[in-house]
Design an enzyme around this catalytic site. Structure first.
Site, PDB file in Angstrom:
ATOM      1  N   CYS A  27     -32.314 -15.316 -22.756  1.00 15.05           N
ATOM      2  CA  CYS A  27     -31.248 -16.268 -23.093  1.00 15.05           C
ATOM      3  C   CYS A  27     -31.221 -17.485 -22.181  1.00 15.05           C
ATOM      4  O   CYS A  27     -31.132 -18.629 -22.639  1.00 15.05           O
ATOM      5  CB  CYS A  27     -29.892 -15.560 -23.059  1.00 15.05           C
ATOM      6  SG  CYS A  27     -29.640 -14.545 -21.582  1.00 15.05           S
ATOM      7  N   HIS A  43     -23.675 -19.388 -21.389  1.00 14.86           N
ATOM      8  CA  HIS A  43     -24.344 -19.556 -20.095  1.00 14.86           C
ATOM      9  C   HIS A  43     -24.351 -21.052 -19.742  1.00 14.86           C
ATOM     10  O   HIS A  43     -24.686 -21.876 -20.588  1.00 14.86           O
ATOM     11  CB  HIS A  43     -25.806 -19.100 -20.169  1.00 14.86           C
ATOM     12  CG  HIS A  43     -26.000 -17.618 -20.229  1.00 14.86           C
ATOM     13  ND1 HIS A  43     -24.973 -16.706 -20.123  1.00 14.86           N
ATOM     14  CD2 HIS A  43     -27.137 -16.882 -20.369  1.00 14.86           C
ATOM     15  CE1 HIS A  43     -25.470 -15.483 -20.199  1.00 14.86           C
ATOM     16  NE2 HIS A  43     -26.773 -15.567 -20.356  1.00 14.86           N
TER      17      HIS A  43
END
Lengths: 346, 346
Positions: A132, A252
């Site tokens: 990710c 994130h």
């Protein structure tokens, strides 16, 4: 979309955080599905999930689960992928693997569609979805890499707990409630479920994601370093990373410093980012506009802001890159790959 | 400590988050106090605070508040310092200023005792306390700077809301409760009270601390860049910074990348850090030991861990530096300076 070929799609890890997002995306993107097979561990088998208004019963994944499957999306952990992907391939399925199992395999393409979709046809039955934190960074850096060349990347991450699964989300929310009520907490999941030492994540920052390797970097940091080089096809690229978990649920954030190989014009950099596929430039200091994890949650794009030249190195650039780690960082990147496979095979 | 000179000490901003910590430290450190004068804004005047069991009524700070004061500690904002410090000096007080008002003044020493206490006697009535995020970084880097030389620093911060004052703490906790209860929030303080746009801080990361300057960096980032050069006395040092607020109450964390001017031995680096004054090395990946903001809260030291060599640059070093931003980052550094003044004048 008439006369379009329809596919038998399998989702392995259907009851997990990423699996759920994959199913939702197959639905909202109206993926050309003939049949959807949902697979999980023995423990979660029997769960009923809804797809386009119909209940589908999740079955336990076995080597025989892939008969007739055209496309199989795996996000049930590296062990499951290593065990079942060879069987899925032998049944003729093209596998898109969200785990780290095949990422660094030289025969497996590691694909972020905006960056290297051209590698997709090199697959030998499996295409790997990057980590990710890597995906959003390389998606944002690609237009700059192509225009100026990049010699080095120094990244510090601010990663959401959802990257560690649903139980980590529950733990962070539960700890937050306890601390707000004045109680103490007993950490049980984070930073790494399989390791003995646990740390409080609520109102804290934990500089450990995944286990440590022998060189002092964590596996998460090594993924960012190695996958970035592989995706950009550039072993000479210098990358260092510090990966940190913070009390955010989805999204994130990354503080990224890059050094270009050539002089660059800052306005051109911003224009390249604004024009890049899958990238949204959010960069207006006068209006206090920059990417925020809370805003990126639920969105498919990667958001970039705080774009500014290093005052001490004219070829240095600082930026802030944010994306939903379960979507572009996992489920959406995988479904994007599946869409390309569907187009190739129609 | 018999026959020790006793001092008349004034604390300006006594009711603020840093002022409270200063008073507590003067107490616990048994500072040689003859009289303690507590000063604040008109609004907070009249508040009663306890010092060594006695109530002291906080008075409104005015130009005449400093008659007879030997040492005055200021943490009531830059405007108050600029207005009142000249009066305090004219009354003979030595001022220790926690605001940014005098930090970059060439005539004012900018002091972190572990780094440059030798500059303390150059003062012309005022000694500046550096920015919180700068203090902990230079304290940790000093032994490496002295041994190897440092050519560049690239830092990304994970800063606690207490750095923005008590109201920011309240806001973060209130927002957390609301979001956990499923409600929406209306941000009112962060990222910068004086600016129009507010962002959610609970379960988020805000890449803005202080206002933006014209070069795209924030004032907080420019403080880290400029103050680091001044404290280390090295204008050739290349520094870039990205400062980010995260939902932590006390304790700033920093991901710091440095390039040394010479080759270094990693074990020697760790030994230098372990031996450095005010520094605690917490660096044992096998035991998942590294500094954590939640552990550093309430402590006076600066904690360093995740110390590892950059895999692509043998002179590059990554580290993770954590300290309580209200203590070493503000109150404790100021009281340390006051202790040195007391020793000099006894």
């Amino acid at each position: 979309m008439s006369n379009q070929k329809l596919f038998h799609v399998a989702v392995v890890g259907a009851t997990g955080a990423v699996g759920e997002q994959i199913i939702r995306l197959l639905e909202t993107r109206d993926f050309p599905i003939e049949k959807l097979t949902l697979l999980s561990s023995e423990r979660s088998a029997g769960t009923k999930l809804t797809f386009k208004g119909n209940d589908i019963t999740v079955k336990a994944a076995t080597p025989d689960s892939f008969k007739g499957v055209d496309i199989a999306l795996f996000s049930a952990g590296g062990g499951v992928s290593l065990e079942l992907i060879p069987h899925a391939i032998s049944h003729g399925a093209v596998c898109i693997d969200n785990t780290s199992a095949y990422r660094m395999d030289p025969d497996t393409p590691l694909v972020v569609p905006e960056v290297n979709i051209d590698r997709i046809n090199e697959h030998k039955g499996v295409i790997a979805n990057p980590n990710c934190s890597t995906i959003q960074m390389v998606a944002a850096l690609k237009p700059l890499y192509d225009r100026y060349g990049i010699s080095r990347i120094i990244v510090s991450t601010y990663q959401a707990v959802s990257g560690a699964g649903s139980r980590a989300i529950d733990e962070m929310l539960r700890q937050s409630k306890e601390i707000l009520a004045g109680n103490t907490v007993e950490p049980q999941i984070l930073p790494v479920g399989a390791l003995p030492v646990k740390h409080q994540i609520a109102f804290n920052a934990i500089p450990q994601i995944d286990k440590f390797t022998e060189n002092g970097f964590t596996y998460e940091e090594m993924k960012m370093i190695n996958e970035t080089k592989k995706i950009l096809g550039d072993d000479s690229l210098e990358v260092t990373a510090t990966c940190v978990r913070i009390p955010v649920v989805y999204g994130h954030s990354e503080s990224v410093y890059v050094e270009m190989k050539q002089d660059f014009d800052l306005e051109e950099v911003k224009q390249l980012l604004a024009d890049a596929p899958g990238i949204v430039l959010q960069d207006n200091p006068a209006e206090q506009q920059y990417p925020l994890a809370a805003d990126a949650a639920g969105k498919l794009e990667t958001f970039v802001g705080r774009v500014r030249r290093d005052l001490s190195n004219p070829r240095g650039l600082n930026m802030w890159i944010v994306s939903d780690n379960l979507l572009k960082g996992a489920a959406w990147n995988a479904v994007q790959i599946a869409e390309y496979i569907a187009i190739e095979q129609k």
